[in-house]
Design a protein around this motif. Structure first.
Motif, PDB file in Angstrom:
ATOM      1  N   GLY A 197       0.823  -1.211   0.000  1.00 34.29           N
ATOM      2  CA  GLY A 197       0.000   0.000   0.000  1.00 34.29           C
ATOM      3  C   GLY A 197       0.854   1.257   0.000  1.00 34.29           C
ATOM      4  O   GLY A 197       0.591   2.202  -0.748  1.00 34.29           O
ATOM      5  N   GLY A 198       1.893   1.276   0.836  1.00 35.00           N
ATOM      6  CA  GLY A 198       2.772   2.440   0.910  1.00 35.00           C
ATOM      7  C   GLY A 198       3.447   2.703  -0.427  1.00 35.00           C
ATOM      8  O   GLY A 198       3.511   3.848  -0.888  1.00 35.00           O
ATOM      9  N   ALA A 199       3.909   1.624  -1.077  1.00 35.19           N
ATOM     10  CA  ALA A 199       4.564   1.779  -2.376  1.00 35.19           C
ATOM     11  C   ALA A 199       3.581   2.336  -3.401  1.00 35.19           C
ATOM     12  O   ALA A 199       3.915   3.224  -4.192  1.00 35.19           O
ATOM     13  CB  ALA A 199       5.125   0.438  -2.842  1.00 35.19           C
ATOM     14  N   VAL A 200       2.335   1.824  -3.361  1.00 32.30           N
ATOM     15  CA  VAL A 200       1.326   2.299  -4.312  1.00 32.30           C
ATOM     16  C   VAL A 200       1.021   3.775  -4.072  1.00 32.30           C
ATOM     17  O   VAL A 200       0.925   4.573  -5.016  1.00 32.30           O
ATOM     18  CB  VAL A 200       0.039   1.445  -4.203  1.00 32.30           C
ATOM     19  N   ILE A 201       0.908   4.165  -2.802  1.00 36.30           N
ATOM     20  CA  ILE A 201       0.623   5.573  -2.486  1.00 36.30           C
ATOM     21  C   ILE A 201       1.731   6.472  -3.036  1.00 36.30           C
ATOM     22  O   ILE A 201       1.473   7.515  -3.631  1.00 36.30           O
ATOM     23  CB  ILE A 201       0.462   5.770  -0.964  1.00 36.30           C
ATOM     24  N   GLU A 202       2.981   6.034  -2.864  1.00 40.68           N
ATOM     25  CA  GLU A 202       4.085   6.842  -3.391  1.00 40.68           C
ATOM     26  C   GLU A 202       3.930   7.033  -4.895  1.00 40.68           C
ATOM     27  O   GLU A 202       4.017   8.141  -5.400  1.00 40.68           O
ATOM     28  CB  GLU A 202       5.423   6.158  -3.082  1.00 40.68           C
ATOM     29  N   ARG A 203       3.652   5.923  -5.600  1.00 39.17           N
ATOM     30  CA  ARG A 203       3.600   5.965  -7.053  1.00 39.17           C
ATOM     31  C   ARG A 203       2.423   6.786  -7.547  1.00 39.17           C
ATOM     32  O   ARG A 203       2.536   7.570  -8.488  1.00 39.17           O
ATOM     33  CB  ARG A 203       3.515   4.529  -7.616  1.00 39.17           C
ATOM     34  N   VAL A 204       1.259   6.616  -6.893  1.00 42.96           N
ATOM     35  CA  VAL A 204       0.035   7.209  -7.426  1.00 42.96           C
ATOM     36  C   VAL A 204      -0.194   8.634  -6.917  1.00 42.96           C
ATOM     37  O   VAL A 204      -0.574   9.519  -7.673  1.00 42.96           O
ATOM     38  CB  VAL A 204      -1.181   6.318  -7.077  1.00 42.96           C
ATOM     39  N   VAL A 205       0.054   8.851  -5.616  1.00 39.24           N
ATOM     40  CA  VAL A 205      -0.296  10.147  -5.041  1.00 39.24           C
ATOM     41  C   VAL A 205       0.897  11.101  -4.995  1.00 39.24           C
ATOM     42  O   VAL A 205       0.768  12.281  -5.301  1.00 39.24           O
ATOM     43  CB  VAL A 205      -0.877   9.972  -3.615  1.00 39.24           C
ATOM     44  N   ILE A 206       2.058  10.593  -4.612  1.00 33.80           N
ATOM     45  CA  ILE A 206       3.185  11.489  -4.334  1.00 33.80           C
ATOM     46  C   ILE A 206       4.030  11.769  -5.570  1.00 33.80           C
ATOM     47  O   ILE A 206       4.465  12.889  -5.799  1.00 33.80           O
ATOM     48  CB  ILE A 206       4.069  10.916  -3.203  1.00 33.80           C
ATOM     49  N   ARG A 207       4.259  10.749  -6.404  1.00 34.75           N
ATOM     50  CA  ARG A 207       5.149  10.921  -7.552  1.00 34.75           C
ATOM     51  C   ARG A 207       4.723  12.063  -8.480  1.00 34.75           C
ATOM     52  O   ARG A 207       5.574  12.825  -8.946  1.00 34.75           O
ATOM     53  CB  ARG A 207       5.253   9.612  -8.341  1.00 34.75           C
ATOM     54  N   PRO A 208       3.404  12.223  -8.747  1.00 33.59           N
ATOM     55  CA  PRO A 208       3.022  13.326  -9.639  1.00 33.59           C
ATOM     56  C   PRO A 208       3.477  14.691  -9.120  1.00 33.59           C
ATOM     57  O   PRO A 208       3.556  15.640  -9.881  1.00 33.59           O
ATOM     58  CB  PRO A 208       1.491  13.239  -9.680  1.00 33.59           C
ATOM     59  N   PHE A 209       3.772  14.796  -7.816  1.00 29.52           N
ATOM     60  CA  PHE A 209       4.180  16.078  -7.255  1.00 29.52           C
ATOM     61  C   PHE A 209       5.694  16.194  -7.129  1.00 29.52           C
ATOM     62  O   PHE A 209       6.190  17.049  -6.409  1.00 29.52           O
ATOM     63  CB  PHE A 209       3.547  16.292  -5.877  1.00 29.52           C
ATOM     64  N   GLU A 210       6.406  15.312  -7.830  1.00 25.93           N
ATOM     65  CA  GLU A 210       7.852  15.238  -7.711  1.00 25.93           C
ATOM     66  C   GLU A 210       8.514  16.611  -7.793  1.00 25.93           C
ATOM     67  O   GLU A 210       9.411  16.929  -7.027  1.00 25.93           O
ATOM     68  CB  GLU A 210       8.378  14.355  -8.850  1.00 25.93           C
ATOM     69  N   LYS A 211       8.034  17.425  -8.743  1.00 25.28           N
ATOM     70  CA  LYS A 211       8.710  18.698  -8.974  1.00 25.28           C
ATOM     71  C   LYS A 211       7.986  19.869  -8.329  1.00 25.28           C
ATOM     72  O   LYS A 211       8.373  21.017  -8.508  1.00 25.28           O
ATOM     73  CB  LYS A 211       8.849  18.934 -10.470  1.00 25.28           C
ATOM     74  N   ALA A 212       6.930  19.591  -7.555  1.00 19.88           N
ATOM     75  CA  ALA A 212       6.161  20.677  -6.954  1.00 19.88           C
ATOM     76  C   ALA A 212       6.905  21.237  -5.744  1.00 19.88           C
ATOM     77  O   ALA A 212       7.864  20.658  -5.253  1.00 19.88           O
ATOM     78  CB  ALA A 212       4.784  20.166  -6.545  1.00 19.88           C
ATOM     79  N   SER A 213       6.439  22.397  -5.253  1.00 13.53           N
ATOM     80  CA  SER A 213       7.083  23.009  -4.099  1.00 13.53           C
ATOM     81  C   SER A 213       6.744  22.200  -2.842  1.00 13.53           C
ATOM     82  O   SER A 213       5.726  21.515  -2.785  1.00 13.53           O
ATOM     83  CB  SER A 213       6.608  24.447  -3.930  1.00 13.53           C
ATOM     84  N   PRO A 214       7.617  22.260  -1.826  1.00 11.39           N
ATOM     85  CA  PRO A 214       7.385  21.464  -0.613  1.00 11.39           C
ATOM     86  C   PRO A 214       6.024  21.748   0.024  1.00 11.39           C
ATOM     87  O   PRO A 214       5.375  20.843   0.541  1.00 11.39           O
ATOM     88  CB  PRO A 214       8.510  21.918   0.324  1.00 11.39           C
ATOM     89  N   LEU A 215       5.590  23.008  -0.042  1.00 13.39           N
ATOM     90  CA  LEU A 215       4.303  23.361   0.557  1.00 13.39           C
ATOM     91  C   LEU A 215       3.163  22.606  -0.114  1.00 13.39           C
ATOM     92  O   LEU A 215       2.261  22.096   0.548  1.00 13.39           O
ATOM     93  CB  LEU A 215       4.086  24.872   0.446  1.00 13.39           C
ATOM     94  N   VAL A 216       3.230  22.512  -1.452  1.00 12.90           N
ATOM     95  CA  VAL A 216       2.191  21.784  -2.192  1.00 12.90           C
ATOM     96  C   VAL A 216       2.190  20.315  -1.761  1.00 12.90           C
ATOM     97  O   VAL A 216       1.131  19.707  -1.578  1.00 12.90           O
ATOM     98  CB  VAL A 216       2.412  21.927  -3.712  1.00 12.90           C
ATOM     99  N   ILE A 217       3.391  19.744  -1.563  1.00  8.80           N
ATOM    100  CA  ILE A 217       3.458  18.337  -1.162  1.00  8.80           C
ATOM    101  C   ILE A 217       2.896  18.161   0.248  1.00  8.80           C
ATOM    102  O   ILE A 217       2.194  17.183   0.529  1.00  8.80           O
ATOM    103  CB  ILE A 217       4.909  17.827  -1.248  1.00  8.80           C
TER     104      ILE A 217
END
Lengths: 347, 295
Positions: free
Chosen positions: B76-96
């Motif tokens: 589940g944690g790996a999936v969350i990283e891939r699906v939810v967090i990865r799209p924000f890879e280049k976003a500002s820390p506040l957005v993350i």
């Protein structure tokens, strides 16, 4: 940039139109919707202040729900136990929140970024405990329900109902706070905020007093949150600070800032209204599944951030710039593409 | 002063501190590999704990239920990283930060929708034996939690310092670009880091619930606050710091509740006061590494 895009007349016209629409809302909509609009206004006030801190000065706070609660209790207790008038409590709340904010912001001199965010998280977690310990409200609970301001005789023409009168009070306070924030960021203080955010060591070498700017922006944002709390009491009729509520409020303010657009004056206002309506819409989607609405809201939030990482106002500006460039390119197709000495996207 | 009382409070503090340390370890793991402070960590652990409860409710033994839940959480944690967090890879820390807060809201309400809102009972993985050592009551529960924490530390140390995958994880945390050039699969490593962190959170959840009255949707929120306090105190990039600071926070809390009357019900002051003092002296935390900045 904005100055060139829209003339001063256009902007004044747009502002008047917006205020006109905001003033017309409670005439057309009923009490439930008016309360919702008033909620958008007090969240906008808090978000305006938080944006000064987070957007302009780069200090993240997840604890402004505590300042909101502080303002709310100050107003509620002064009105309830000491018989003060609502408007008379505002200056007291403003000064007191400013002082508390400065005291809490003091560690910000040493503690930066995520660490500061955590200190403020502690504030949000601690405040409800303090309230439980020291506030003795209605029936031994922590709720304080002061008598609310009622529509005076001279206002019967446009605000016959009390909720309309309260909305207009909230709107007036909101406009005053907006103009204050607008002037603040456009002056010397605003530029100093940005300089400290972008590189504090560099800023201090050109003579900016880091301590004054950092603690000052904390204190001012606390003042905004405190005033928002006072307005919140007037709208909802009670001061309350559960653990969950305080944390959620803190998140809500941040969400309003980020979805509106950080470091833009208009952003938090747009963000607050978007937030309130998004929240309402997710509640209405499955009326019998109240539990599901935060899930939908959370997903909607993530999608919105994905689509507009610089917020609604930031996204709109980007689109505007893009469209103008296309238009200019069409008008003068052979114009040489020299880089301008003054960068256009300076904002 | 009643020494017995003092020591039993110390033990209490150690056992809750070990739980804060577990969750703080999970927070530090994600911070080290991705530079993200995951506010949804507690709710991820909450969901995992409900999975454990559900498995135990189906008749599985509690140990097996925890093991399966840890595996599920890893995925589940790996999936969350891939699906939810990865799209924000280049976003500002506040957005993350806001994105993880969105995840917090979503997971919390999803847990209630899936598993219902009524309080659940979850048994402990440890026997309820109590040993009497010179008049001091030592519960097997306390020892068990500490042992689990110790095993976690050893396993993580071996993983990070003695395996190729651990080397890759450290490389990605240190310099993602250079790692990519050297052929490390950065994306896979990030997913692995999140999975590991979710698995740790799942363990922490399974430890904490038997020590409280029941499992509800807000069970892990106060634990998360203390875990964050521990992570900040230890330094966000130091696993050792997280463990030591977790124990400090736990003990400080237990002793405050017992001995400092004016702070009754507001014992939350103590961890944050400690953090404040430590950060004022050492801004990177007790064990964190300082970053030098050039103008």
């Amino acid at each position: 940039m904005r100055g060139r895009a829209l003339g001063i007349g256009t902007r004044a016209g747009a502002a008047l139109l917006t205020v006109g629409v905001l003033a017309w809302l409670p005439q057309y909509y009923g009490a439930t919707d008016t309360a919702l609009f008033a909620k958008a206004i007090y969240i906008a006030i808090a978000a305006l202040g938080l944006n000064l801190l987070t957007g302009y000065n780069g200090q993240v706070s997840i604890g402004h729900g505590a300042f909101f609660g502080f303002g709310a209790y100050a107003t509620a207790i002064l009105m309830n136990d000491h018989g003060w008038d609502f408007l008379a409590t505002l200056p007291v709340v403003a000064v007191a929140s400013f002082v508390v904010g400065a005291a809490v912001g003091f560690p910000a001199l040493r503690v930066k970024g995520l660490y500061l965010a955590l200190i403020t998280l502690g504030l949000a977690a601690l405040f409800p405990d303090l309230v439980t310990k020291y506030v003795h409200g209605t029936g031994g609970t922590t709720l304080v329900q002061p008598p609310l301001p009622t529509s005076p005789g001279w206002a019967q023409g446009f605000a016959p109902n009390d909720d309309q009168w309260r909305y207009y009070l909230a709107l007036t306070i909101g406009i005053v706070m907006f103009i204050l924030a607008w002037n603040l960021v456009r002056g010397r203080f605003g530029r100093a905020l940005l300089a400290v955010r972008d590189h504090d060591a560099a800023a201090s070498t050109i003579g900016i007093d880091l301590a004054r700017i950092k603690v000052g922006s904390f204190a001012i944002s606390a003042l905004y949150a405190g005033i928002a709390g006072s307005v919140g009491v007037m709208v909802t009729g009670l001061a309350n600070a559960g653990r969950v509520e305080t944390f959620q409020l803190s998140i809500n303010f941040l969400v309003a800032v980020v979805i509106g657009g950080t470091a833009t004056v208009l952003g938090p206002v747009v963000g607050a209204w978007t937030f309130v309506f998004l929240e309402r819409a997710t509640q209405d989607l499955f009326p019998d599944q109240a539990l599901l609405s935060p899930a939908i809201f959370g997903v909607a939030l993530i999608l919105l951030l994905f689509a507009l990482p610089d917020g609604i106002v930031g996204g709109a500006r980007r689109t505007g710039r893009f469209a103008r460039r296309k238009l200019q390119a069409r008008r003068a197709p052979r114009a040489p593409d020299f880089p301008s000495p003054i960068r256009e996207d300076r904002q | 002063m009643d020494l017995n009382l003092f020591f039993s409070q110390l033990l209490n503090g150690l056992s809750s501190g070990a739980i804060y340390a577990s969750l703080a370890l999970a927070i530090v793991l994600i911070f080290r590999t991705t530079g993200i402070l995951n506010f949804a960590q507690g709710e991820m652990a909450l969901f995992s704990t409900y999975v454990t409860w559900w498995l135990a409710d189906q008749g599985l033994s509690i140990g097996l239920a925890i093991a399966i839940s840890v595996a599920v959480s890893f995925v589940g944690g790996a999936v969350i990283e891939r699906v939810v967090i990865r799209p924000f890879e280049k976003a500002s820390p506040l957005v993350i930060v806001i994105a993880t807060l969105g995840l917090f809201l979503a997971l919390n309400s999803l847990t209630q929708v899936v598993f219902g809102t009524d309080a659940k009972q979850l048994g402990s993985a440890f026997p309820d034996t109590v040993w009497d050592v010179w008049g001091l009551r030592i519960e097997a529960q306390t020892i068990g939690i500490l042992v689990v924490l110790g095993l976690e530390c050893v396993a993580l140390w071996v993983l990070f310092q003695r395996t190729r995958i651990g080397l890759a994880l450290r490389a990605v945390a240190d310099n993602p670009e250079a790692s990519r050039l050297l052929g490390v699969r950065v994306g896979t490593m990030l997913m692995f880091g999140w999975g590991l962190s979710a698995a740790l959170g799942s363990l922490a959840g399974a430890m904490v619930v038997p020590t409280t009255q029941a499992l509800t949707a807000s069970s892990l929120q106060s634990v998360l606050v203390f875990a964050f306090a521990a992570a900040a105190l230890g330094g966000f990039d130091s696993p050792l710091g997280a463990v030591v600071a977790g124990l400090i926070v736990g003990i400080a809390r237990a002793l405050t509740i017992q001995y400092i009357e004016p702070l009754n019900n507001i014992e939350l002051v103590v961890p944050f006061a400690i953090i404040l003092v430590v950060l004022l002296v050492k801004p990177a935390g007790l064990f964190g590494s300082t970053q030098v900045e050039r103008v």
